[in-house]
Design an enzyme around this catalytic site. Structure first.
Site, PDB file in Angstrom:
ATOM      1  CG  ASP A  97      41.021 -31.874  39.950  1.00  0.00           C
ATOM      2  OD1 ASP A  97      40.063 -32.206  39.224  1.00  0.00           O
ATOM      3  OD2 ASP A  97      42.142 -32.412  39.889  1.00  0.00           O
ATOM      4  CB  THR A 155      53.166 -33.398  25.337  1.00  0.00           C
ATOM      5  OG1 THR A 155      51.731 -33.338  25.181  1.00  0.00           O
ATOM      6  CG2 THR A 155      53.642 -34.813  25.059  1.00  0.00           C
ATOM      7  CG  ASP A 209      43.038 -29.359  38.093  1.00  0.00           C
ATOM      8  OD1 ASP A 209      41.875 -28.968  37.919  1.00  0.00           O
ATOM      9  OD2 ASP A 209      43.589 -30.207  37.344  1.00  0.00           O
ATOM     10  NE  ARG A 240      48.465 -28.933  31.170  1.00  0.00           N
ATOM     11  CZ  ARG A 240      49.189 -28.147  31.968  1.00  0.00           C
ATOM     12  NH1 ARG A 240      49.653 -27.004  31.512  1.00  0.00           N
ATOM     13  NH2 ARG A 240      49.415 -28.485  33.212  1.00  0.00           N
TER      14      ARG A 240
END
Length: 206
Positions: A153, A56, A150, A52
């Site tokens: 992570d 944006t 995340d 990703r």
């Protein structure tokens, strides 16, 4: 059909496992792929790498490797998070372009949000979705709220504790959540709930 105390439930069964192809969206979904292969060792495996763009929030296809006969197989598409739906739509597009009918794809997910579900349904209404939780909203950075942060992570132990609330620091050390942990998904969901409860309690007036 399963008989429950309140009546019968008619569900569905998976095809024979040697016919199934499990496709993980790298890298976070590899923890899910390990569980699929532990339960169904005969499944074929595919990989799709979609990143990703943080500026944006749009997906970028970086790599894909699928079995040559993937078009003839039912596919379990694995990704722990469904936020905007961009990565899921891009991954389904890769499968469809490889010849997989959308109705043969089941998107397996841990946490999603309605915006992502709507985007996937608008693009590929025949794709089925199995998820563990539907959270209410996305924030301004297009992250699921409350979500898990995340996932990659956090699962692989790469999120600095300085970025976490105290409850998360204790709950998300690599020693308790690590790649290959058989109970990783359950741990993450239960720990999220514990951290949210801690957060709400800590904010209440005495």
């Amino acid at each position: 059909t399963v008989e429950t105390p309140c009546g019968p439930y008619t569900g569905c069964t998976l095809p024979e496992e040697h016919r199934i192809c499990a496709v993980s969206i790298l890298r976070a979904a590899d923890c899910m792929l390990g569980e699929v292969r532990a339960m169904m060792p005969s499944v074929a495996v595919g990989k799709i790498l979609i990143q990703r763009d943080e500026a944006t929030a749009l997906p970028q296809l970086m790599y894909s490797k699928l079995p040559p006969d993937v078009a003839t197989r039912p596919v379990l598409l694995l990704d722990p998070m469904l936020a905007t739906g961009g990565s899921a739509v891009a991954a389904v597009k890769v499968l469809v372009e490889a010849g997989v009918p959308p109705e043969n794809i089941v998107f397996v997910n841990v946490v999603c949000v309605r915006e992502g579900l709507a985007a996937l349904a608008a693009a590929y209404p025949a794709v089925k979705v199995v998820t563990g939780a539907i959270d209410p909203i996305l924030n301004e950075k297009k992250y699921i709220v409350p979500g898990l942060g995340d996932f990659g992570d956090r699962y692989f132990g790469e999120l600095p504790c300085a970025q976490l609330e105290p409850a998360w620091c204790a709950l998300t050390r690599p020693s308790s959540i690590r790649a290959g942990d058989r109970h990783g998904r359950t741990l993450m969901l239960s720990q999220r709930n514990a951290a949210l409860e801690y957060s709400e309690t800590s904010r209440r007036p005495p």
